[in-house]
Design a protein around this motif. Structure first.
Motif, PDB file in Angstrom:
ATOM      1  N   LEU A  12      -4.652   0.220  -6.467  1.00  0.00           N
ATOM      2  CA  LEU A  12      -3.285   0.198  -7.000  1.00  0.00           C
ATOM      3  C   LEU A  12      -3.259  -0.172  -8.468  1.00  0.00           C
ATOM      4  O   LEU A  12      -2.259   0.060  -9.159  1.00  0.00           O
ATOM      5  CB  LEU A  12      -2.424  -0.798  -6.225  1.00  0.00           C
ATOM      6  N   SER A  56      -3.250   5.474 -14.899  1.00  0.00           N
ATOM      7  CA  SER A  56      -3.088   6.928 -14.873  1.00  0.00           C
ATOM      8  C   SER A  56      -2.102   7.407 -15.929  1.00  0.00           C
ATOM      9  O   SER A  56      -2.045   8.576 -16.223  1.00  0.00           O
ATOM     10  CB  SER A  56      -2.600   7.372 -13.484  1.00  0.00           C
ATOM     11  N   TRP A  69      -8.258  -1.257  -0.966  1.00  0.00           N
ATOM     12  CA  TRP A  69      -7.159  -0.382  -1.346  1.00  0.00           C
ATOM     13  C   TRP A  69      -6.239  -1.033  -2.377  1.00  0.00           C
ATOM     14  O   TRP A  69      -5.588  -0.347  -3.172  1.00  0.00           O
ATOM     15  CB  TRP A  69      -6.340   0.043  -0.111  1.00  0.00           C
ATOM     16  N   GLN A 112      -1.760   1.855 -11.436  1.00  0.00           N
ATOM     17  CA  GLN A 112      -0.337   2.022 -11.732  1.00  0.00           C
ATOM     18  C   GLN A 112       0.369   0.704 -12.014  1.00  0.00           C
ATOM     19  O   GLN A 112       1.551   0.690 -12.346  1.00  0.00           O
ATOM     20  CB  GLN A 112       0.361   2.709 -10.545  1.00  0.00           C
ATOM     21  N   ARG A 154       0.822  -1.210   0.000  1.00  0.00           N
ATOM     22  CA  ARG A 154       0.000   0.000   0.000  1.00  0.00           C
ATOM     23  C   ARG A 154       0.855   1.260   0.000  1.00  0.00           C
ATOM     24  O   ARG A 154       0.415   2.322  -0.466  1.00  0.00           O
ATOM     25  CB  ARG A 154      -0.913  -0.021   1.220  1.00  0.00           C
ATOM     26  N   THR A 155       2.089   1.128   0.454  1.00  0.00           N
ATOM     27  CA  THR A 155       2.980   2.294   0.536  1.00  0.00           C
ATOM     28  C   THR A 155       3.780   2.528  -0.738  1.00  0.00           C
ATOM     29  O   THR A 155       4.475   3.527  -0.857  1.00  0.00           O
ATOM     30  CB  THR A 155       3.962   2.116   1.697  1.00  0.00           C
ATOM     31  N   GLN A 156       3.688   1.592  -1.676  1.00  0.00           N
ATOM     32  CA  GLN A 156       4.492   1.700  -2.889  1.00  0.00           C
ATOM     33  C   GLN A 156       3.815   2.610  -3.912  1.00  0.00           C
ATOM     34  O   GLN A 156       2.642   2.450  -4.214  1.00  0.00           O
ATOM     35  CB  GLN A 156       4.732   0.310  -3.491  1.00  0.00           C
ATOM     36  N   LYS A 157       4.586   3.589  -4.426  1.00  0.00           N
ATOM     37  CA  LYS A 157       4.044   4.576  -5.350  1.00  0.00           C
ATOM     38  C   LYS A 157       4.443   4.340  -6.797  1.00  0.00           C
ATOM     39  O   LYS A 157       3.779   4.833  -7.704  1.00  0.00           O
ATOM     40  CB  LYS A 157       4.501   5.979  -4.925  1.00  0.00           C
ATOM     41  N   ARG A 158       5.522   3.589  -7.016  1.00  0.00           N
ATOM     42  CA  ARG A 158       6.018   3.409  -8.377  1.00  0.00           C
ATOM     43  C   ARG A 158       6.061   1.936  -8.791  1.00  0.00           C
ATOM     44  O   ARG A 158       6.655   1.599  -9.813  1.00  0.00           O
ATOM     45  CB  ARG A 158       7.417   4.021  -8.510  1.00  0.00           C
TER      46      ARG A 158
END
Length: 489
Positions: free
Chosen positions: A30, A55, A26, A33, A4-8
């Motif tokens: 994700l 996105s 949640w 991405q 959940r904390t990963q953005k890339r």
């Protein structure tokens, strides 16, 4: 929770992880991405919501692929992004129909190339919305409860390479909407309720067809001559229908079955035909008396199954030309004549089933040269003579030869010096029993006729009846008069 904390993060593969329970909400967010999402072969449950539109859509990042197969997901099919190229939702418990999923496109067409929805609880008719999915190359809808005929809009699927609709409740004639899908390598319509004849154009419009499975439907009529144009055909399964007429002589001209293929790697084009992205093509095929699913070695397998029809006439000699054929099944028909002597030329033959026909004559001696043969069933015919000697033939169960007039191992019937069944004592006994039986039947009939001849006369003729009883009285009086003399003596 770390995910959940990963953005890339772009690729998530937790397949075959033994993971249970519902996927948290949640996590689905994700998906906007993630380029590769593989949750297959776990024990996930619950519904799958809308899988978000990415996105960003940079082409260098490649296509989006989603694998959720072999879990316990349920509910309606989820809506997907137009940029997804591969979607596998197979072997779950998705229910309801396909309409909401297929007809949701509003802005442009989908890029989806591979769609696998097999092994679910989908029902209702297939909707007429295929104009939104022009890029499809693989469509798998098998093992569901779909009904009705195929919609007309499927004719837009000009890029379709593989179509698997087996084990549903689809009906109607052979789908004319497939006539424009000229790139097809595989057509599987098995175990449905299709009717009518095989159209002649089938052999003309699919020049690269490799797998044709129409088993367990209600197809009828004669087999069209145009099937001889399917030069790449390796698997032909027409079993459990009501086809009539003779086996076409051209059947031995299917060139792909004539060639013996040693390795898939030696034929790149063939290998490509059965592998689409990460999907390995498969097919359910009857071999050696059982149903098997072939996948990784499908490109190496060749099979011909016309069992359980109403085919008649003899087995064409041309059938022995496909030297690369590994399995053929002509059982449960009305075939007559002899087994072709050149059957030994089929050097890689593994399975032969000719049972429940009316074949006669001897088993060809060339059978003994089939070193690869591991299954044989010649039962319930009119074959006669000695079973040829070979390592394979004598190792089969005696039931493979029962219901004939054969002798020699593995049967317990010894052959005479001329290679035929000698006159067995039990046959003579049976003949004697028949004669004795008719003797007693004749005697019983004669007794009944005699009794009724006498009794009937006395019953209906009064003068005869009175004379008969007077005769009995006089006879009894004379007997009593002579008794004292007999006692004295």
């Amino acid at each position: 929770m770390w995910l959940r904390t990963q953005k890339r993060i772009m690729n998530v593969d937790i397949s075959d992880g033994g993971i249970q329970g519902e996927v948290p909400t949640w996590f689905w967010n994700l998906s906007s991405q993630i380029r590769l999402l593989n949750l297959s072969h776990n024990q996930f449950v619950g519904e799958v919501p809308i899988i978000s539109t990415p996105s960003w859509t940079d082409e260098h990042r490649g296509p989006w692929t989603i694998y959720l197969g072999s879990n316990n997901f349920s509910g309606p099919l989820p809506l997907i992004s137009t940029i997804v190229s591969e979607l596998d939702l197979s072997n779950n418990s998705f229910s309801k129909g396909l309409s909401n999923f297929l007809c949701a496109a509003k802005n442009g067409s989908y890029r989806l190339e591979i769609l696998n929805l097999g092994g679910n609880d989908l029902s209702e008719e297939i909707p007429d919305c295929w104009m939104n999915w022009p890029e499809l190359t693989v469509l798998i809808l098998r093992d569901n409860n779909l009904i009705g005929s195929l919609p007309r809009s499927m004719e837009v699927l000009s890029n379709l390479l593989s179509l698997d609709l087996g084990r549903n409740r689809l009906n109607g004639l052979f789908p004319s909407s497939l006539g424009n899908c000229t790139k097809l390598h595989k057509i599987d319509l098995a175990e449905n309720e299709f009717i009518g004849k095989i159209p002649s154009w089938l052999g003309m419009r699919f020049p690269t067809l490799i797998v044709l499975i129409l088993r367990s439907n209600k197809f009828d009529g004669e087999l069209p001559q145009e099937l001889c144009h399917l030069k790449d055909l390796q698997i032909l399964d027409l079993a459990n229908n009501t086809f009539v007429g003779i086996i076409p002589r051209y059947i031995g001209n299917l060139s792909a079955m004539v060639k013996v293929k040693e390795k898939v790697e030696d034929d790149f084009e063939l290998n490509y035909s059965f592998n689409f992205g990460t999907l390995i093509e498969s097919a359910m095929v009857t071999n050696k008396g059982n149903m098997y699913q072939y996948d990784t070695i499908l490109a190496l397998f060749t099979s011909m199954d016309m069992s359980s029809n109403n085919l008649s006439g003899d087995i064409p000699i041309s059938l022995t030309r496909p030297a690369g054929l590994k399995s053929f099944n002509l059982s449960k028909n009305n075939l007559t004549g002899r087994i072709p002597n050149d059957i030994g030329d089929m050097k890689v033959l593994e399975s032969v089933d000719l049972s429940e026909n009316q074949l006669y004559g001897q088993i060809p001696q060339s059978f003994s040269s089939l070193s690869t043969l591991s299954y044989l069933n010649l039962s319930d015919n009119n074959l006669s003579g000695m079973i040829p000697l070979s390592t394979q033939l004598q190792s089969f169960d005696p039931t493979s030869f029962q219901g004939n007039k054969l002798c020699g191992l593995p049967l317990l019937v010894n052959c005479s010096s001329d290679g035929n069944i000698p006159n067995h004592k039990h046959e003579d006994d049976e003949s004697d029993k028949d004669e004795v039986g008719w003797f007693y039947i004749s005697m019983a009939i004669g007794f009944v006729l005699s009794v009724w001849g006498v009794c009937g006369s006395l019953l209906f003729k009064r003068s005869w009846r009175h004379a008969y009883f007077r005769f009995l009285d006089r006879s009894w009086e004379m007997l009593l008069a002579k008794l004292p003399i007999c006692w004295e003596i």
